[in-house]
Scaffold this motif. Structure first.
Motif, PDB file in Angstrom:
ATOM      1  N   LYS A 292       4.347   2.785 -23.887  1.00 29.73           N
ATOM      2  CA  LYS A 292       4.404   1.937 -22.691  1.00 29.73           C
ATOM      3  C   LYS A 292       3.031   1.967 -22.029  1.00 29.73           C
ATOM      4  O   LYS A 292       2.417   3.031 -21.902  1.00 29.73           O
ATOM      5  CB  LYS A 292       5.463   2.425 -21.712  1.00 29.73           C
ATOM      6  N   VAL A 293       2.585   0.803 -21.594  1.00 24.67           N
ATOM      7  CA  VAL A 293       1.252   0.684 -21.019  1.00 24.67           C
ATOM      8  C   VAL A 293       1.339  -0.028 -19.677  1.00 24.67           C
ATOM      9  O   VAL A 293       2.082  -1.011 -19.533  1.00 24.67           O
ATOM     10  CB  VAL A 293       0.306  -0.098 -21.962  1.00 24.67           C
ATOM     11  N   TYR A 294       0.572   0.474 -18.692  1.00 24.91           N
ATOM     12  CA  TYR A 294       0.372  -0.258 -17.444  1.00 24.91           C
ATOM     13  C   TYR A 294      -0.992  -0.942 -17.530  1.00 24.91           C
ATOM     14  O   TYR A 294      -2.024  -0.274 -17.721  1.00 24.91           O
ATOM     15  CB  TYR A 294       0.406   0.680 -16.241  1.00 24.91           C
ATOM     16  N   SER A 295      -0.995  -2.275 -17.402  1.00 25.35           N
ATOM     17  CA  SER A 295      -2.252  -3.006 -17.583  1.00 25.35           C
ATOM     18  C   SER A 295      -2.182  -4.364 -16.910  1.00 25.35           C
ATOM     19  O   SER A 295      -1.131  -5.014 -16.895  1.00 25.35           O
ATOM     20  CB  SER A 295      -2.554  -3.191 -19.077  1.00 25.35           C
TER      21      SER A 295
ATOM     22  N   LEU B 124       0.296   2.061 -12.482  1.00 22.33           N
ATOM     23  CA  LEU B 124       1.178   0.910 -12.283  1.00 22.33           C
ATOM     24  C   LEU B 124       0.684   0.104 -11.090  1.00 22.33           C
ATOM     25  O   LEU B 124       0.521  -1.123 -11.162  1.00 22.33           O
ATOM     26  CB  LEU B 124       2.612   1.388 -12.056  1.00 22.33           C
ATOM     27  N   TYR B 125       0.426   0.798  -9.972  1.00 20.78           N
ATOM     28  CA  TYR B 125      -0.008   0.098  -8.764  1.00 20.78           C
ATOM     29  C   TYR B 125      -1.458  -0.366  -8.865  1.00 20.78           C
ATOM     30  O   TYR B 125      -1.803  -1.433  -8.343  1.00 20.78           O
ATOM     31  CB  TYR B 125       0.212   0.997  -7.544  1.00 20.78           C
ATOM     32  N   LYS B 126      -2.295   0.384  -9.542  1.00 21.99           N
ATOM     33  CA  LYS B 126      -3.664  -0.084  -9.750  1.00 21.99           C
ATOM     34  C   LYS B 126      -3.668  -1.391 -10.547  1.00 21.99           C
ATOM     35  O   LYS B 126      -4.432  -2.317 -10.246  1.00 21.99           O
ATOM     36  CB  LYS B 126      -4.484   0.981 -10.476  1.00 21.99           C
TER      37      LYS B 126
ATOM     38  N   GLY C 116       0.798  -1.214   0.000  1.00 28.43           N
ATOM     39  CA  GLY C 116       0.000   0.000   0.000  1.00 28.43           C
ATOM     40  C   GLY C 116       0.828   1.260   0.000  1.00 28.43           C
ATOM     41  O   GLY C 116       1.956   1.284  -0.502  1.00 28.43           O
ATOM     42  N   VAL C 117       0.259   2.295   0.593  1.00 30.31           N
ATOM     43  CA  VAL C 117       0.839   3.631   0.518  1.00 30.31           C
ATOM     44  C   VAL C 117       0.825   4.292   1.889  1.00 30.31           C
ATOM     45  O   VAL C 117       0.096   3.888   2.790  1.00 30.31           O
ATOM     46  CB  VAL C 117       0.058   4.519  -0.475  1.00 30.31           C
ATOM     47  N   SER C 118       1.626   5.326   2.028  1.00 28.56           N
ATOM     48  CA  SER C 118       1.559   6.216   3.179  1.00 28.56           C
ATOM     49  C   SER C 118       0.659   7.397   2.824  1.00 28.56           C
ATOM     50  O   SER C 118       0.537   7.772   1.654  1.00 28.56           O
ATOM     51  CB  SER C 118       2.948   6.726   3.552  1.00 28.56           C
TER      52      SER C 118
ATOM     53  N   VAL D 123       9.097  -2.129  -7.730  1.00 23.95           N
ATOM     54  CA  VAL D 123       8.044  -3.147  -7.776  1.00 23.95           C
ATOM     55  C   VAL D 123       8.637  -4.515  -8.101  1.00 23.95           C
ATOM     56  O   VAL D 123       8.309  -5.525  -7.465  1.00 23.95           O
ATOM     57  CB  VAL D 123       6.968  -2.746  -8.812  1.00 23.95           C
ATOM     58  N   ARG D 124       9.513  -4.555  -9.082  1.00 29.89           N
ATOM     59  CA  ARG D 124      10.140  -5.833  -9.458  1.00 29.89           C
ATOM     60  C   ARG D 124      10.962  -6.399  -8.298  1.00 29.89           C
ATOM     61  O   ARG D 124      10.950  -7.613  -8.048  1.00 29.89           O
ATOM     62  CB  ARG D 124      11.031  -5.628 -10.681  1.00 29.89           C
ATOM     63  N   GLN D 125      11.666  -5.530  -7.597  1.00 26.58           N
ATOM     64  CA  GLN D 125      12.502  -6.002  -6.495  1.00 26.58           C
ATOM     65  C   GLN D 125      11.664  -6.489  -5.318  1.00 26.58           C
ATOM     66  O   GLN D 125      11.980  -7.505  -4.692  1.00 26.58           O
ATOM     67  CB  GLN D 125      13.442  -4.876  -6.054  1.00 26.58           C
ATOM     68  N   ILE D 126      10.579  -5.792  -5.014  1.00 27.68           N
ATOM     69  CA  ILE D 126       9.718  -6.198  -3.897  1.00 27.68           C
ATOM     70  C   ILE D 126       9.137  -7.579  -4.147  1.00 27.68           C
ATOM     71  O   ILE D 126       9.003  -8.391  -3.216  1.00 27.68           O
ATOM     72  CB  ILE D 126       8.614  -5.144  -3.677  1.00 27.68           C
TER      73      ILE D 126
END
Length: 712
Positions: free
Chosen positions: A650-653, A619-621, A316-318, A553-556
């Motif tokens: 580039k697309v986030y999907s 990206l996160y959605k 999540g987020v702060s 994100v990739r590392q997490i």
């Protein structure tokens, strides 16, 4: 000093003609507390400083609502005044004032008599009016003060320390027998769930029942537990005799078979606990009510977080409590809007930083199934010259946070401090950092927090990779680290190396902050070269932010031992000390200087005005929101591109397949993103066909997105 303050109040009162500011039976929008009668004290007269004229304001209110977004914001005293018009019958009953947040310190007076001084801007507190009011008009005066105070947390912070009644305030009128608002917080009752499994749940109810009359009182106590449909799942009735002018510590345990579990965002199921107090004739004397969510959880040093016996990575987020032109004085409607955006994002975790937010925020998390860490504002400072009063204030704010927010099932982590490191400790404040004192006081605070709530986890947030003296022996249930690899220091990929090392040192580990400054109106074809990284950089290219978040994100994904991650931050917010990220460009060549983006921490996924969701929001959605298909073309505000350079789409999907169209003509279909996250899609570079081209991307289920780019 007390006499001086009272003289100032008298001068203020004599200077201005007092208008008839009666307490009206104002509707309580979202009362945190039930009682015989609750009056929402919305409308006040306000003056920033003598001899200014009074103006009418509605709380939540802060005088830093506008100037907080500037190089300097007001830090000093501000006054709130209201006339309470009380009847003889009202004065004969117990009366309390409830303030959900008066920043940063507050002094409460009635009719010129000092009743209370409270130091702590974010936690609720109550003030008894016994013996202080009379029938007729009573003048209530609140002085808020956000001066720098070395014995009040936060002393130093990377956020503004606003002034004002920035959370609601209420007048509570009780009958002679009532549940005290002093001991068990906002809901006047604590509901503990010390043992929960799929098969049964043990519940402990605690409340302090007060008899303020001169006679013994026989009362009936009816405790009920109802499910979400209103069905009674448990009830217990008993008769109690209360001695005159004494209190009863009411405690009741019961077991619920096969509880419907509060199961995060999938099923945030809530029961309702109600305690009715009636006299021998059946007349209601008081009624208190709260929700309860039955859940069990644990953290694991190797496997991460578990909810109700199942792996449940917290991602999540702060968030800050902040809104444009409101500062921290956020309304319920604004909270609703913010949490709708959080819901769209799909986050299952929030770090509500760096102080306890308003109670309504936690209600939203309870209802949405979002797991929370909240924390007291012990930020940055612990120097060799820190006084005992400083640590007393830290303990006071911890007690108030836990006591008032105790019943929220969404809260599973109590935070003790954030970034106690060298950069926040200097001669301006308390002198150089005192590592030995930090370790010692953290252990004391941990033990204190566990004595108040033995069932939740207590920890802290570091920024040194736990390399300061003694930090590897810090006492806590979990350890969180703020890392800005690739932004303030080092490279993107150093994030994994540092987190792995911290995990080996500390065991149960979280990533409490990571992020990057992003101006969604600044763009570049080569962001790794053009972005001005770190504090003070004028150019925060959106494309650089995309690359950093993609890398993290990739590392997490490859570090399953991380229990929770909360990127920094959900919404941009104002910081008077920041002057960065203010250069705008839609072509990467021509620039304008934006006044609006100055004095802002722009690491948000969404701009402060909530009008622009930056690329990385999607990206996160795509990663977290599994209920909706997301298709989002990045760099859409980079609307003008060189004609001789092929366009990279580039697309986030989270779709299974995507097809790219240029001016309506099919160009390429991809069956999978071809990389480990599954949500970052890159089509082959494509040349402009016309001076202005439309690019459209369509998912297999028909979900689509399109942008128009202009060649120059």
């Amino acid at each position: 000093m007390m006499k001086t303050f009272l003289k100032t109040l008298i001068a203020l009162l004599s200077f201005v003609t007092i208008t008839n500011l009666e307490t009206r039976a104002e509707s309580v929008d979202i009362p945190p507390i039930l009682g015989n009668k609750v009056t929402n004290l919305k409308t006040w007269q306000f003056a920033k400083a003598y001899p200014e004229m009074w103006t009418t304001v509605t709380i939540p209110h802060s005088c830093n609502a506008i100037d907080g977004h500037s190089a300097r914001y007001y830090r000093g005293k501000a006054y709130y005044r209201k006339v309470l018009n009380l009847s003889e019958a009202q004065v004969a009953h117990p009366l309390y004032l409830l303030f959900e947040g008066a920043a940063q310190a507050a002094t409460i007076s009635v009719n010129g008599k000092l009743l209370c001084t409270h130091k702590g801007g974010y936690t609720p507190f109550v003030v008894s009016l016994k013996g202080a009011v009379k029938p007729g008009e009573n003048e209530l005066m609140v002085m808020c003060d956000n001066h720098e105070d070395l014995e009040l947390i936060p002393v130093s912070s990377d956020f503004n320390k606003n002034n004002g009644l920035h959370n609601p305030a209420y007048l509570l009128e009780m009958n002679e027998v009532y549940a005290s608002p002093v001991n068990y917080g906002l809901y006047r009752m604590h509901v503990s769930t010390p043992e929960v499994t799929d098969r049964k749940a043990l519940t402990l109810i605690q409340s302090l029942i007060q008899n303020d009359s001169d006679q013994p009182q026989k009362v009936n106590m009816l405790l009920t537990l109802r499910d979400t449909n209103g069905k009674v799942c448990y009830s217990h009735k008993e008769k109690v005799v209360l001695k005159a002018n004494e209190s009863l510590d009411y405690q009741k345990k019961f077991t619920l078979a096969k509880p419907h579990l509060w199961n995060g965002i999938a099923n945030p199921y809530l029961y309702t606990v109600c305690l009715d107090i009636t006299n021998a004739n059946g007349k209601t004397l008081d009624k208190i009510e709260t929700t309860v969510g039955y859940r069990f959880y644990h953290v694991d040093a190797e496997k991460g977080f578990f909810l109700n016996g199942h792996p449940y990575p917290l991602r999540g987020v702060s968030m800050h409590q902040d809104w444009e032109q409101c500062a921290s004085a956020v309304s319920a409607a604004q909270f609703d809007q913010d949490y709708a955006i959080v819901g769209e994002l799909g986050a299952n975790f929030l770090r509500l930083a760096h102080y306890p937010h308003n109670d309504y925020a936690f209600k939203k998390c309870d209802q949405m199934g979002i797991i929370v860490q909240t924390e007291i504002p012990w930020v940055n400072v612990c120097g060799v010259n820190a006084t005992p009063a400083y640590f007393e204030n830290i303990h006071q704010q911890m007690k108030e946070m836990i006591t008032n927010l105790y019943n929220h099932p969404s809260i599973m982590f109590w935070g003790m401090w954030n970034e106690l490191d060298e950069w926040g400790n200097n001669n301006r404040f308390q002198g150089r950092i005192d590592e030995d004192r930090i370790v010692k006081e953290s252990a004391s605070l941990y033990n204190f927090a566990k004595s108040l709530d033995p069932y939740r986890l207590v920890g802290m947030t570091d920024c040194s990779n736990f390399e300061r003296k003694g930090y590897t022996s810090l006492k806590g249930d979990y350890y969180s680290e703020n890392r800005y690899n690739g932004w303030y220091y080092h490279d993107f990929l150093d994030f994994t190396k540092e987190m792995t090392s911290d995990h080996q040192k500390m065991g149960v580990l979280n990533v409490s902050e990571y992020g990057v400054g992003i101006n969604p109106f600044c763009h570049s074809l080569d962001p790794l070269k053009t972005t001005k990284r770190g504090t003070g950089g004028s150019r925060h290219d959106e494309e650089f932010g995309n690359l950093l978040h993609e890398s993290h994100v990739r590392q997490i994904l490859k570090m399953p031992f991380i229990n929770f991650t909360s990127l920094w931050v959900m919404f941009d917010f104002p910081v008077a000390d920041r002057f960065e990220g203010y250069m705008d460009t839609d072509d990467g060549v021509h620039f304008t200087e934006s006044e609006y983006r100055k004095f802002t921490n722009d690491k948000g996924l969404v701009t402060r005005d909530r009008k622009t969701k930056k690329d990385v929001f999607y990206l996160y959605k795509s990663l977290w929101n599994h209920k909706a298909t997301t298709v989002y073309i990045t760099s859409r505000r980079f609307s003008k591109r060189p004609a001789n350079i092929p366009v990279e789409i580039k697309v986030y999907s989270n779709a299974k397949s995507l097809t790219l169209y240029q001016n309506g003509k099919e160009v390429e279909t991809l069956n999978g993103s071809g990389e480990e996250t599954g949500v970052i899609w890159n089509f082959k570079p494509i040349k402009f066909a016309d001076a202005k081209d439309t690019f459209k991307v369509v998912a297999g289920d028909g979900t689509s997105d399109e942008v128009t780019l202009q060649a120059f």
